[in-house]
Design a protein around this motif. Structure first.
Motif, PDB file in Angstrom:
ATOM      1  N   VAL A  34      76.279  55.227 -25.152  1.00 21.08           N
ATOM      2  CA  VAL A  34      75.529  54.542 -26.279  1.00 21.08           C
ATOM      3  C   VAL A  34      76.833  53.338 -26.551  1.00 21.08           C
ATOM      4  N   LEU A  35      75.802  52.132 -26.534  1.00 17.93           N
ATOM      5  CA  LEU A  35      76.994  51.134 -26.703  1.00 17.93           C
ATOM      6  C   LEU A  35      76.224  50.059 -28.128  1.00 17.93           C
ATOM      7  N   GLY A  36      77.345  48.714 -28.576  1.00 18.75           N
ATOM      8  CA  GLY A  36      76.593  47.715 -29.592  1.00 18.75           C
ATOM      9  C   GLY A  36      76.725  46.539 -28.995  1.00 18.75           C
ATOM     10  N   VAL A  37      75.648  46.582 -27.594  1.00 11.40           N
ATOM     11  CA  VAL A  37      76.097  45.477 -27.472  1.00 11.40           C
ATOM     12  C   VAL A  37      74.241  44.712 -27.974  1.00 11.40           C
ATOM     13  N   ASN A  38      73.790  43.057 -28.149  1.00  8.05           N
ATOM     14  CA  ASN A  38      73.119  43.344 -28.783  1.00  8.05           C
ATOM     15  C   ASN A  38      71.928  42.628 -27.517  1.00  8.05           C
ATOM     16  N   ALA A  39      70.614  42.490 -27.227  1.00  8.38           N
ATOM     17  CA  ALA A  39      70.113  42.691 -26.178  1.00  8.38           C
ATOM     18  C   ALA A  39      68.959  42.317 -26.815  1.00  8.38           C
ATOM     19  N   ALA A  40      68.918  40.954 -26.967  1.00  7.89           N
ATOM     20  CA  ALA A  40      66.850  40.457 -28.178  1.00  7.89           C
ATOM     21  C   ALA A  40      66.835  40.934 -26.338  1.00  7.89           C
ATOM     22  N   PRO A  41      64.878  40.997 -26.519  1.00  3.72           N
ATOM     23  CA  PRO A  41      64.439  40.692 -25.560  1.00  3.72           C
ATOM     24  C   PRO A  41      63.473  38.980 -25.268  1.00  3.72           C
ATOM     25  N   LEU A  80      74.035  52.029  -6.546  1.00  6.53           N
ATOM     26  CA  LEU A  80      74.600  52.067  -7.826  1.00  6.53           C
ATOM     27  C   LEU A  80      74.858  50.562  -8.777  1.00  6.53           C
ATOM     28  N   VAL A  81      74.392  50.398  -9.770  1.00  2.38           N
ATOM     29  CA  VAL A  81      74.653  49.174 -10.178  1.00  2.38           C
ATOM     30  C   VAL A  81      75.671  49.136 -11.675  1.00  2.38           C
ATOM     31  N   ASP A  82      76.442  48.580 -11.492  1.00  2.00           N
ATOM     32  CA  ASP A  82      77.820  48.231 -12.385  1.00  2.00           C
ATOM     33  C   ASP A  82      77.135  47.446 -14.281  1.00  2.00           C
ATOM     34  N   VAL A  83      77.150  48.362 -15.103  1.00  2.00           N
ATOM     35  CA  VAL A  83      76.411  47.373 -16.162  1.00  2.00           C
ATOM     36  C   VAL A  83      77.778  47.016 -17.356  1.00  2.00           C
ATOM     37  N   ARG A  84      78.194  46.440 -17.335  1.00  2.00           N
ATOM     38  CA  ARG A  84      79.042  45.182 -17.914  1.00  2.00           C
ATOM     39  C   ARG A  84      79.226  45.280 -20.201  1.00  2.00           C
ATOM     40  N   ALA A  85      79.819  44.729 -20.471  1.00  2.00           N
ATOM     41  CA  ALA A  85      80.222  45.073 -21.556  1.00  2.00           C
ATOM     42  C   ALA A  85      79.943  43.556 -22.477  1.00  2.00           C
ATOM     43  N   GLU A  86      80.263  42.658 -21.088  1.00  2.00           N
ATOM     44  CA  GLU A  86      79.614  41.535 -21.350  1.00  2.00           C
ATOM     45  C   GLU A  86      79.202  40.899 -20.051  1.00  2.00           C
ATOM     46  N   GLY A  87      78.898  39.377 -20.363  1.00  2.00           N
ATOM     47  CA  GLY A  87      77.976  39.286 -18.868  1.00  2.00           C
ATOM     48  C   GLY A  87      79.555  38.246 -17.918  1.00  2.00           C
ATOM     49  N   ARG A  88      79.948  39.008 -17.483  1.00  2.00           N
ATOM     50  CA  ARG A  88      80.896  38.686 -16.601  1.00  2.00           C
ATOM     51  C   ARG A  88      81.696  39.149 -15.899  1.00  2.00           C
ATOM     52  N   SER A  89      81.938  38.963 -14.569  1.00  2.00           N
ATOM     53  CA  SER A  89      82.663  40.224 -13.950  1.00  2.00           C
ATOM     54  C   SER A  89      84.028  41.206 -14.238  1.00  2.00           C
ATOM     55  N   GLY A  90      84.553  40.207 -14.877  1.00  2.00           N
ATOM     56  CA  GLY A  90      85.883  41.256 -15.127  1.00  2.00           C
ATOM     57  C   GLY A  90      85.943  41.527 -16.122  1.00  2.00           C
ATOM     58  N   ALA A  91      84.703  41.765 -17.038  1.00  2.00           N
ATOM     59  CA  ALA A  91      84.580  42.647 -18.210  1.00  2.00           C
ATOM     60  C   ALA A  91      84.632  43.454 -18.479  1.00  2.00           C
ATOM     61  N   PRO A  92      84.978  44.973 -19.218  1.00  2.00           N
ATOM     62  CA  PRO A  92      84.821  46.393 -18.485  1.00  2.00           C
ATOM     63  C   PRO A  92      83.582  46.711 -18.339  1.00  2.00           C
ATOM     64  N   LYS A 113      71.921  34.464 -18.575  1.00  2.00           N
ATOM     65  CA  LYS A 113      72.835  33.021 -18.126  1.00  2.00           C
ATOM     66  C   LYS A 113      73.729  33.458 -17.317  1.00  2.00           C
ATOM     67  N   ASP A 114      74.067  32.850 -16.981  1.00  2.00           N
ATOM     68  CA  ASP A 114      75.331  32.292 -15.608  1.00  2.00           C
ATOM     69  C   ASP A 114      75.035  33.868 -14.818  1.00  2.00           C
ATOM     70  N   GLY A 115      73.958  34.062 -14.575  1.00  6.38           N
ATOM     71  CA  GLY A 115      73.508  35.378 -13.287  1.00  6.38           C
ATOM     72  C   GLY A 115      73.679  36.570 -13.892  1.00  6.38           C
ATOM     73  N   TRP A 116      73.694  36.454 -15.741  1.00  2.73           N
ATOM     74  CA  TRP A 116      73.710  38.103 -15.863  1.00  2.73           C
ATOM     75  C   TRP A 116      72.881  37.998 -16.799  1.00  2.73           C
ATOM     76  N   CYS A 117      72.380  39.359 -17.276  1.00  2.00           N
ATOM     77  CA  CYS A 117      71.137  39.338 -17.786  1.00  2.00           C
ATOM     78  C   CYS A 117      71.776  40.412 -18.993  1.00  2.00           C
TER      79      CYS A 117
END
Length: 161
Positions: free
Chosen positions: A16-23, A106-118, A135-139
Motif C-alpha cells: 500500500v502506497l500514497g501516490v496520487n493517481a487521478a483517473p 513482471l513489470v516494475d512499479v516505481r514511486a515516481e514517473g522516472r527510471s531512477g525512482a525507487p 507523462k513522459d512515458g510513465w503512467c
C-alpha cells in the motif's frame, strides 16, 4: 464456464502506497476510437448490437480496459486486450481510464514517473488498474489502492487508442 470468463482473474502482489493517481477521462465522447473500461461486476459481450444477439463472452473483471471502435445507439463495438471484438451496452462501460499490464515479464512499479525512482513492487501481466494522466512515458497506475508509476509501453489501455 468459458475460458475468457476467468481469464482476467490474476493476482497482484503489492504494497500500500500514497501516490496520487487521478483517473484520466477522454475529451470527446463522440469520436471513435476511444478507451473505456468495464463498469460492472458482470458484463456481456454480444455478437451484435442488441439484446436479441447471442452472448459471445462474459467478463467478470471491473475496470478491464476496452477500446471502443464504433457506436450504434446505446451499443458500443469494443475490443478487449486479447483482440476479441463484440458489442456491449454503454451502461456497462465507463469513461474512466484503466489499463492492463501486457503479457511478458513482471513489470516494475516505481514511486515516481522516472527510471531512477525507487521500485515499490512488481506486478504480473494481467493486473488491471485505474490509469492517471501519462507523462513522459510513465503512467500513474492504481491497482485496488496500490499506487505507483508504470512505463506506458507496458500497459494496454494507455496512449492513443
Amino acid at each position: 464456464m468459458k475460458p475468457r470468463q476467468i481469464r482476467y482473474a490474476f493476482l497482484l502482489c503489492a504494497c500500500v502506497l500514497g501516490v496520487n493517481a487521478a483517473p484520466a477521462t477522454a475529451a470527446n465522447e463522440d469520436k471513435v476510437p476511444y478507451w473505456a473500461s468495464v463498469d460492472a461486476e458482470v458484463a456481456n459481450m454480444r455478437v451484435g448490437p442488441g439484446d436479441s444477439y447471442r452472448i459471445d463472452w462474459v467478463y467478470r473483471r471491473p475496470h478491464l480496459p476496452v477500446k471502443v471502435l464504433r457506436r450504434e445507439g446505446p451499443w458500443r463495438l469494443v475490443e478487449d486486450p486479447d483482440g476479441a471484438q463484440g458489442w456491449m451496452r454503454d451502461l456497462l462501460l465507463s469513461r474512466q481510464r484503466a489499463a492492463i499490464v501486457k503479457k511478458g515479464e513482471l513489470v516494475d512499479v516505481r514511486a515516481e514517473g522516472r527510471s531512477g525512482a525507487p521500485m515499490l513492487w512488481r506486478v504480473e501481466p494481467g493486473v488491471v488498474g485505474l490509469l492517471g494522466e501519462c507523462k513522459d512515458g510513465w503512467c500513474p497506475f492504481d491497482a485496488q489502492g496500490h499506487k505507483g508509476f508504470v512505463r506506458e509501453e507496458r500497459l494496454w489501455g494507455a496512449g492513443a487508442p
